[in-house]
Enzyme design. Sequence first.
Site, PDB file in Angstrom:
ATOM      1  N   ASP A  17      34.296  54.635  31.230  1.00  0.00           N
ATOM      2  CA  ASP A  17      34.573  54.574  32.665  1.00  0.00           C
ATOM      3  C   ASP A  17      34.676  55.977  33.259  1.00  0.00           C
ATOM      4  O   ASP A  17      35.109  56.904  32.580  1.00  0.00           O
ATOM      5  CB  ASP A  17      35.894  53.815  32.873  1.00  0.00           C
ATOM      6  CG  ASP A  17      36.044  53.300  34.286  1.00  0.00           C
ATOM      7  OD1 ASP A  17      35.087  53.427  35.077  1.00  0.00           O
ATOM      8  OD2 ASP A  17      37.119  52.773  34.610  1.00  0.00           O
ATOM      9  N   GLY A  20      31.122  57.583  37.970  1.00  0.00           N
ATOM     10  CA  GLY A  20      31.051  57.758  39.430  1.00  0.00           C
ATOM     11  C   GLY A  20      31.977  58.875  39.875  1.00  0.00           C
ATOM     12  O   GLY A  20      31.590  59.748  40.668  1.00  0.00           O
ATOM     13  N   ASN A  65      29.048  44.015  36.983  1.00  0.00           N
ATOM     14  CA  ASN A  65      28.247  45.164  37.441  1.00  0.00           C
ATOM     15  C   ASN A  65      27.058  44.765  38.317  1.00  0.00           C
ATOM     16  O   ASN A  65      26.521  45.597  39.052  1.00  0.00           O
ATOM     17  CB  ASN A  65      27.764  46.016  36.262  1.00  0.00           C
ATOM     18  CG  ASN A  65      28.848  46.872  35.643  1.00  0.00           C
ATOM     19  OD1 ASN A  65      28.787  47.247  34.480  1.00  0.00           O
ATOM     20  ND2 ASN A  65      29.876  47.194  36.423  1.00  0.00           N
ATOM     21  N   ARG A 183      43.451  49.048  31.877  1.00  0.00           N
ATOM     22  CA  ARG A 183      43.213  47.601  31.815  1.00  0.00           C
ATOM     23  C   ARG A 183      41.988  47.351  30.961  1.00  0.00           C
ATOM     24  O   ARG A 183      41.222  48.267  30.660  1.00  0.00           O
ATOM     25  CB  ARG A 183      43.056  46.995  33.219  1.00  0.00           C
ATOM     26  CG  ARG A 183      41.989  47.640  34.028  1.00  0.00           C
ATOM     27  CD  ARG A 183      41.827  46.975  35.403  1.00  0.00           C
ATOM     28  NE  ARG A 183      40.823  47.711  36.162  1.00  0.00           N
ATOM     29  CZ  ARG A 183      41.069  48.777  36.911  1.00  0.00           C
ATOM     30  NH1 ARG A 183      42.313  49.212  37.067  1.00  0.00           N
ATOM     31  NH2 ARG A 183      40.102  49.423  37.528  1.00  0.00           N
TER      32      ARG A 183
HETATM   33  C1  FPP Z   1      31.548  53.243  34.483  1.00  0.00           C
HETATM   34  O1  FPP Z   1      31.515  54.273  35.423  1.00  0.00           O
HETATM   35  C2  FPP Z   1      30.319  53.149  33.742  1.00  0.00           C
HETATM   36  C3  FPP Z   1      29.388  52.129  33.866  1.00  0.00           C
HETATM   37  C4  FPP Z   1      29.549  51.009  34.787  1.00  0.00           C
HETATM   38  C5  FPP Z   1      28.161  52.101  33.092  1.00  0.00           C
HETATM   39  C6  FPP Z   1      28.202  52.715  31.724  1.00  0.00           C
HETATM   40  C7  FPP Z   1      26.809  53.087  31.401  1.00  0.00           C
HETATM   41  C8  FPP Z   1      26.404  54.241  30.838  1.00  0.00           C
HETATM   42  C9  FPP Z   1      27.311  55.274  30.293  1.00  0.00           C
HETATM   43  C10 FPP Z   1      24.946  54.563  30.709  1.00  0.00           C
HETATM   44  C11 FPP Z   1      24.028  53.554  30.053  1.00  0.00           C
HETATM   45  C12 FPP Z   1      24.402  53.129  28.683  1.00  0.00           C
HETATM   46  C13 FPP Z   1      23.654  53.211  27.539  1.00  0.00           C
HETATM   47  C14 FPP Z   1      24.115  52.477  26.325  1.00  0.00           C
HETATM   48  C15 FPP Z   1      22.437  54.001  27.431  1.00  0.00           C
HETATM   49  P1  FPP Z   1      31.750  53.935  36.940  1.00  0.00           P
HETATM   50  O2  FPP Z   1      30.437  54.009  37.636  1.00  0.00           O
HETATM   51  O3  FPP Z   1      32.459  52.638  37.084  1.00  0.00           O
HETATM   52  O4  FPP Z   1      32.680  55.142  37.333  1.00  0.00           O
HETATM   53  P2  FPP Z   1      33.760  55.178  38.486  1.00  0.00           P
HETATM   54  O5  FPP Z   1      34.793  54.133  38.154  1.00  0.00           O
HETATM   55  O6  FPP Z   1      34.279  56.574  38.397  1.00  0.00           O
HETATM   56  O7  FPP Z   1      33.042  54.910  39.773  1.00  0.00           O
END
Ligand code: FPP
Length: 229
Positions: A17, A20, A65, A183
């Site tokens: 996490d 972003g 997502n 969480r």
């Molecule tokens: C959370 O950050 C991350 C995700 C929803 C996606 C995780 C995916 C990757 C790391 C890349 C693809 C994976 C592979 C296996 C190649 P967020 O966008 O929710 O961050 P934020 O809470 O700070 O907005």
Amino acid sequence: MGAGEPVGVRHVAIIMDGNGRWAKKRLLPRAMGHQRGVEAVRRVVRGARELGLEALTLYAFSTENWRRPEEEVSDLMGLMKRFILSDLDEFAQAGVRLRIIGDYSAFKPDVVELIDGAIARTASNTGTTLAVALNYGAQDEIARAATKAAAKGPITPETISAELDTADMPPLDLMIRTSGEVRLSNFLLWQCAYAELYFTDVLWPDFTLDHLREALQCFSGRERRYGGR
Ligand code: FPP
């Protein structure tokens, strides 16, 4: 497992996490955060092999997502495709076995085809199992497992466990979540029954092998009682 490495950890899961927020802090587009997130994935998969973990499960795309803007969903799909194309050779040669938990058949046909190919290519590998959670939700997984178990006979914790997406993987020892959120967000709820939980403020793109080692050290320091004394 190398000398001085924490022992006893077989299976680690990570809620990756903070991509972003990592990008926002730097006034960069969110896509850049995800891109740097993939680099952290690469580091951690290599690290899992070095540390001798039997299994690493990563939460890459949840059932929730899909609610993100279409452009971000498409960026994430593109990153996954590119990750398979660029890294599969290395991981396949290193003995990594890829598996997916969750229903990835909802993804675009070209992504499904790439994933199927990667699973088939690594199926007989015996090194670290890399389980990637795609279109995954734990409540959905438990409901599906309970339905299958009920069709075969009595429902017990064992018969449900045997039908989970993680059925042939070692029990989950350690769950890590980055970015300061505390969480589980519908990830591996059943498997977390006796897992240690580790939360860190580090944002996922900044997560390094040293951070993973730190989490494992913390695990080794905790006494697990499984409800006993
Ligand atoms: C959370 O950050 C991350 C995700 C929803 C996606 C995780 C995916 C990757 C790391 C890349 C693809 C994976 C592979 C296996 C190649 P967020 O966008 O929710 O961050 P934020 O809470 O700070 O907005």
